[in-house]
Design a protein around this motif. Structure first.
Motif, mmCIF file in Angstrom:
data_model
loop_
_atom_site.group_PDB
_atom_site.id
_atom_site.type_symbol
_atom_site.label_atom_id
_atom_site.label_comp_id
_atom_site.label_asym_id
_atom_site.label_seq_id
_atom_site.Cartn_x
_atom_site.Cartn_y
_atom_site.Cartn_z
ATOM 1 N N VAL A 33 0.848 -1.184 0.000
ATOM 2 C CA VAL A 33 0.000 0.000 0.000
ATOM 3 C C VAL A 33 0.885 1.235 0.000
ATOM 4 N N GLY A 34 0.639 2.105 -0.962
ATOM 5 C CA GLY A 34 1.415 3.334 -1.071
ATOM 6 C C GLY A 34 1.202 4.268 0.106
ATOM 7 N N GLU A 35 2.265 4.926 0.474
ATOM 8 C CA GLU A 35 2.274 5.833 1.632
ATOM 9 C C GLU A 35 1.274 6.990 1.464
ATOM 10 N N VAL A 36 1.028 7.408 0.227
ATOM 11 C CA VAL A 36 0.083 8.500 -0.021
ATOM 12 C C VAL A 36 -1.125 8.019 -0.837
ATOM 13 N N SER A 37 -1.461 6.749 -0.689
ATOM 14 C CA SER A 37 -2.584 6.180 -1.432
ATOM 15 C C SER A 37 -3.933 6.651 -0.890
ATOM 16 N N GLY A 38 -3.927 7.168 0.317
ATOM 17 C CA GLY A 38 -5.171 7.605 0.942
ATOM 18 C C GLY A 38 -5.887 6.479 1.666
ATOM 19 N N ILE A 39 -5.295 5.289 1.667
ATOM 20 C CA ILE A 39 -5.909 4.146 2.345
ATOM 21 C C ILE A 39 -5.577 4.225 3.836
ATOM 22 N N MET A 40 -6.617 4.206 4.644
ATOM 23 C CA MET A 40 -6.437 4.176 6.094
ATOM 24 C C MET A 40 -6.285 2.705 6.480
ATOM 25 N N THR A 41 -5.068 2.299 6.813
ATOM 26 C CA THR A 41 -4.776 0.874 6.991
ATOM 27 C C THR A 41 -5.565 0.226 8.126
ATOM 28 N N ASP A 42 -5.813 0.936 9.221
ATOM 29 C CA ASP A 42 -6.586 0.357 10.325
ATOM 30 C C ASP A 42 -8.011 0.026 9.863
ATOM 31 N N TYR A 43 -8.620 0.957 9.163
ATOM 32 C CA TYR A 43 -9.969 0.751 8.653
ATOM 33 C C TYR A 43 -9.968 -0.350 7.588
ATOM 34 N N PHE A 44 -8.921 -0.380 6.760
ATOM 35 C CA PHE A 44 -8.791 -1.393 5.721
ATOM 36 C C PHE A 44 -8.756 -2.789 6.337
ATOM 37 N N VAL A 45 -7.977 -2.962 7.390
ATOM 38 C CA VAL A 45 -7.877 -4.258 8.073
ATOM 39 C C VAL A 45 -9.224 -4.646 8.680
ATOM 40 N N ASP A 46 -9.930 -3.684 9.270
ATOM 41 C CA ASP A 46 -11.262 -3.972 9.815
ATOM 42 C C ASP A 46 -12.204 -4.458 8.713
ATOM 43 N N CYS A 47 -12.183 -3.790 7.565
ATOM 44 C CA CYS A 47 -13.022 -4.193 6.432
ATOM 45 C C CYS A 47 -12.631 -5.589 5.956
ATOM 46 N N TRP A 48 -11.331 -5.846 5.886
ATOM 47 C CA TRP A 48 -10.843 -7.163 5.460
ATOM 48 C C TRP A 48 -11.366 -8.249 6.400
ATOM 49 N N ASN A 49 -11.218 -8.023 7.689
ATOM 50 C CA ASN A 49 -11.656 -9.023 8.668
ATOM 51 C C ASN A 49 -13.153 -9.293 8.585
ATOM 52 N N TYR A 50 -13.918 -8.284 8.231
ATOM 53 C CA TYR A 50 -15.351 -8.472 8.083
ATOM 54 C C TYR A 50 -15.668 -9.254 6.800
ATOM 55 N N PHE A 51 -15.112 -8.838 5.679
ATOM 56 C CA PHE A 51 -15.477 -9.429 4.390
ATOM 57 C C PHE A 51 -14.843 -10.784 4.119
ATOM 58 N N LYS A 52 -13.711 -11.081 4.729
ATOM 59 C CA LYS A 52 -13.091 -12.381 4.453
ATOM 60 C C LYS A 52 -13.987 -13.538 4.913
ATOM 61 N N GLY A 53 -14.793 -13.316 5.924
ATOM 62 C CA GLY A 53 -15.711 -14.334 6.418
ATOM 63 C C GLY A 53 -16.819 -14.677 5.437
ATOM 64 N N ARG A 54 -17.044 -13.807 4.482
ATOM 65 C CA ARG A 54 -18.073 -14.030 3.460
ATOM 66 C C ARG A 54 -17.547 -14.829 2.268
ATOM 67 N N HIS A 55 -16.262 -15.141 2.294
ATOM 68 C CA HIS A 55 -15.624 -15.875 1.197
ATOM 69 C C HIS A 55 -14.894 -17.084 1.787
ATOM 70 N N PRO A 56 -15.427 -18.284 1.606
ATOM 71 C CA PRO A 56 -14.853 -19.486 2.228
ATOM 72 C C PRO A 56 -13.352 -19.666 1.987
ATOM 73 N N VAL A 57 -12.881 -19.352 0.803
ATOM 74 C CA VAL A 57 -11.457 -19.548 0.502
ATOM 75 C C VAL A 57 -10.580 -18.565 1.291
ATOM 76 N N LEU A 58 -11.163 -17.464 1.765
ATOM 77 C CA LEU A 58 -10.420 -16.436 2.510
ATOM 78 C C LEU A 58 -10.663 -16.468 4.016
ATOM 79 N N ALA A 59 -11.613 -17.284 4.457
ATOM 80 C CA ALA A 59 -12.112 -17.247 5.832
ATOM 81 C C ALA A 59 -11.023 -17.255 6.904
ATOM 82 N N GLU A 60 -9.959 -18.010 6.703
ATOM 83 C CA GLU A 60 -8.902 -18.111 7.715
ATOM 84 C C GLU A 60 -7.636 -17.350 7.326
ATOM 85 N N SER A 61 -7.742 -16.505 6.324
ATOM 86 C CA SER A 61 -6.548 -15.831 5.808
ATOM 87 C C SER A 61 -6.110 -14.656 6.678
#
Length: 131
Positions: A33-61
């Protein structure tokens, strides 16, 4: 708020990659992730943890984030410099004729996965830029 959209796109890309490469389980994803990409990494990780559960292949990733430093190039003097520290104006010649070289990317670097045959390993897939 664009983190959610990027996570959705990432999950779709990983699901497609899993189908194409015949992967049964993705153990980890390394995302640069680029330093000036505008992505808030804490929020990104929260979103990842929520959505990975909706995809069986990603559930434990696990999501691993690496930062790509922001570097700007100056057309005036031909030098590069740290974007975050100095902004758009070149610290060497004070020119405003500058452009970002790196630091705005969001790229899948590596996927650790298990194939449908049960083999584990590290793989790098060219999934391309996510932005």
């Amino acid at each position: 708020m664009h983190e959610m959209g990027i996570v959705l796109h990432l999950a779709e890309t990983l699901n497609e990659t899993a189908k194409t490469e015949k992967l049964s389980k993705i153990g980890s994803v390394t995302l640069q992730v680029g330093e000036v990409s505008g992505i808030m990494t804490d929020y990104f990780v929260d979103c990842w943890n929520y959505f990975k559960g909706r995809h069986p292949v990603l559930a434990e990733s696990e999501l691993r984030l690496e930062t790509i430093p922001a570097v700007t190039y100056c057309d005036g003097c031909g030098k590069t410099y740290e974007t975050v520290k100095y902004g758009r104006e070149c610290p060497y010649c004070r020119s405003g004729e500058t452009w970002l070289l790196t630091g705005n990317e969001c790229v899948i670097k590596e996927i650790e996965a298990e194939s449908e045959t049960g083999e584990e390993g590290e793989s790098s897939f060219e999934a391309g830029d996510l932005k």
